[in-house]
Design an enzyme around this catalytic site. Structure first.
Site, short mmCIF file in Angstrom:
data_model
loop_
_atom_site.label_atom_id
_atom_site.label_comp_id
_atom_site.label_asym_id
_atom_site.label_seq_id
_atom_site.Cartn_x
_atom_site.Cartn_y
_atom_site.Cartn_z
CG ASN A 178 101.17 -23.47 34.05
OD1 ASN A 178 102.26 -23.96 33.78
ND2 ASN A 178 100.16 -24.16 34.55
CE1 TYR A 179 98.04 -18.63 30.91
CE2 TYR A 179 97.34 -20.31 32.48
CZ TYR A 179 97.43 -19.84 31.18
OH TYR A 179 96.93 -20.58 30.15
CG MET A 180 99.56 -15.45 38.53
SD MET A 180 98.71 -15.22 40.11
CE MET A 180 99.56 -16.33 41.18
#
Length: 524
Positions: free
Chosen positions: A482-484
DNA sequence: GCCCGTGACTCAGAAATATTCCA
DNA sequence: GTGGAATATTTCTGAGTCACGGG
């Protein structure tokens, strides 16, 4: 089941509810009074007024539990062939639900099954835990299909879908109201590989990348605001600093019928402690009631400001432990303010930005730290990647419960390490003896080479053990999913000749198909 | 205009299941 | 080569975020 030691006959419906409870026998929910109370209220209603069962304490659900366990064991004991046959049948039955035709493209559907009835398992101290989640029928479900598409069948003759819509401004295929929380909806969406999801993923990362061009100004801004005489300005300056430095979530206000958790804007006085000369100790329950515990060095103006915010509010009234640190705005206000700094900026963009830029920086630092980094072994490079991933996971506070098997498997590893150390010691003695024998005994060089191989193996095993211990409470997956920005990872793989399959599993490979042709020089 | 509920989407860890590893 | 334990992946559904529209 038994009541007061005697068998009780239950109707099918009553038995279903009793089974929901019985199956949770070994969980911690059984020790939670809220869970027991909510369940009893629901069960009592299903039993009806004049039922012999008058309370939970004389109930014995173990016959049901034992039966369910026996069924589970039976399933487990099937032969490999029987299991495979069942799976083939199941897959065939489900195949037609797994895809949808969207604008002429075949797309994967995410969750096509409706949630079965069960007891609500809220996280943390959720006031509604143990309530009965009712069965959902076609009559409860609104579906969203093309104007000319045939209305799909369902297995309940005599019922109709609640509504059939043709709305091309949303991406959901179906929704229904949650029975535990009627103001919430449950949706059926397309899978992570779908065009809609891919497009919004790219958009998310591009927005976060854009923040890079604004961050210097934003930092200048909030530093100036720390000295503002306007309390709201000052508080917002500190809040944005927290987002920038700690990647906290926004923290919207919550109702009494939800677990009591907080984010940046809802931090309470009891959640922050000022430790001289300039440390702030955070301790609060965040999303999913996961504890966030972190002591950070902050700039002196921030320290002084937080000290003041925890004492009195904007109007000078003394604050208690349960009062908010930031009493002059909420998450919506903060987002509105962020829009003025950058188009599309919101609190969560800081989190994405922070995670991605951290990965990008750490990977680059590792590459720069060594000559001919690309020439390292793939395993060593993968270990570096995981270390960077771990930093990001810690930043985002992505935690997991210590695996049930951790302790035993760790003990085994230690045992193995000790055995290896013994072996090395023996080899060392053998080596010395061979040297003393001066050619009359074994060849010392052969022993030395064996020894050095063993030592390398030991080092590797020690490193592995340390990593395992290190990661026992850290969840790496969430940040990866979800974030990188996947382009950082893919470009790094290309630069360093690491097969992408080493870093992304099959689903991530599919999910990030949109990022695969990124050039090797890509930087976030 | 503003505020507040609603709707729709992303993100979260645990549990279930599949695969791999090792004695 | 085998079986079961360890580990990795997938599924599940709860818990957030945030924009927007209507009163």
């Amino acid at each position: 089941m038994l009541y007061d030691g005697r068998p009780v006959e239950l109707t099918a419906e009553q038995e279903e509810v009793a089974s929901m409870f019985a199956i949770m026998k070994e969980t911690d929910y059984m020790k939670k009074p809220t869970f027991l109370k909510n369940f009893w209220e629901g069960f009592k209603e299903v039993l009806g007024r004049s039922h012999v069962i008058k309370g939970l304490d004389k109930c014995d659900f173990s016959p049901i539990y034992d039966h369910l366990m026996a069924e589970r064991d039976k399933k487990k004991a099937l032969t490999k062939e029987e299991k495979a046959a069942i799976k083939v049948q199941k897959d065939a039955a489900e195949a037609k639900y797994k895809h949808a035709l969207v604008d002429g493209r075949q797309e994967q559907v995410g969750n096509f099954r409706v949630e079965p009835p069960s007891l609500f398992r809220g996280r943390g101290e959720h006031p509604k835990m143990g309530k009965i989640k009712q069965r959902v029928y076609p009559r409860d479900i609104t579906i969203n299909i093309g104007r000319d598409a045939p209305i799909p069948e369902h297995p309940y003759p005599g019922q109709r879908w609640k509504e059939v819509r043709h709305d091309n401004t949303v991406t959901w295929l179906a929704y229904w109201r949650d029975t535990v929380n009627p103001k919430e909806y449950k949706y059926v969406w397309l899978g992570a590989t779908s065009s809609f999801k891919a497009e919004s993923d790219l958009l998310k990362y591009e927005k976060a990348r854009k923040l890079k061009d604004y961050i210097d100004d934003i930092r200048k801004n909030y530093k100036r605001d720390w000295g503002s005489s306007d309390v709201r300005r000052k508080q917002m300056g500190v809040a944005v600093y927290f987002l920038d430095k700690l990647a906290l979530r926004a923290g919207h206000e919550k109702d009494d019928d939800e677990a009591d958790t907080v984010g940046c804007c809802t931090l309470k006085v009891e959640n922050v402690e000022c430790v001289p000369p300039n440390h702030i100790k955070f301790d609060f329950l965040g999303k999913d009631s996961i504890r966030y515990e972190n002591t950070v060095d902050v700039e002196v103006p921030v320290y002084k400001a937080v000290e003041a915010f925890t004492k009195v509010d904007a109007r000078g009234k003394r604050k208690g432990l349960r009062d908010m640190v930031f009493d002059t705005f909420d998450a919506t206000d903060l987002n509105k303010e962020l829009k003025a700094l950058m188009d599309g900026l919101s609190v969560k963009v800081f989190r994405t930005y922070n995670a991605s830029i951290t990965l990008d920086r750490l990977l680059a630092e590792m590459e720069e730290a060594e000559d001919a980094y690309a020439g390292k072994t793939v395993d060593a490079k993968k270990a570096d990647y995981d270390r960077a991933n771990k930093e990001v996971a810690i930043l985002c506070n992505h935690q997991r419960a210590v695996p049930k098997t951790h302790e035993t498997s760790m003990a085994k590893v230690t045992e193995k390490l000790n055995a290896m150390r013994e072996e090395i010691k023996a080899l060392e003695e053998e080596h010395e003896a061979a040297l003393r024998a001066k050619g009359k005994g074994k060849n010392p060089d052969a022993i030395a080479s064996k020894l050095s191989k063993k030592m390398t193996a030991l080092e590797r095993a020690e490193l592995q053990a340390a990593v395992k211990e290190d990661l026992k409470t850290v969840a790496l997956g969430t940040s990866k999913i979800n974030y990188m920005d996947p382009r950082i990872t893919i470009a790094w793989c290309k630069r360093n000749e690491v097969p992408i399959e080493k870093v992304f599993n099959k689903s991530l490979l599919n999910k990030f198909h949109w990022a695969m042709d990124v050039e090797s020089g890509f930087r976030f």
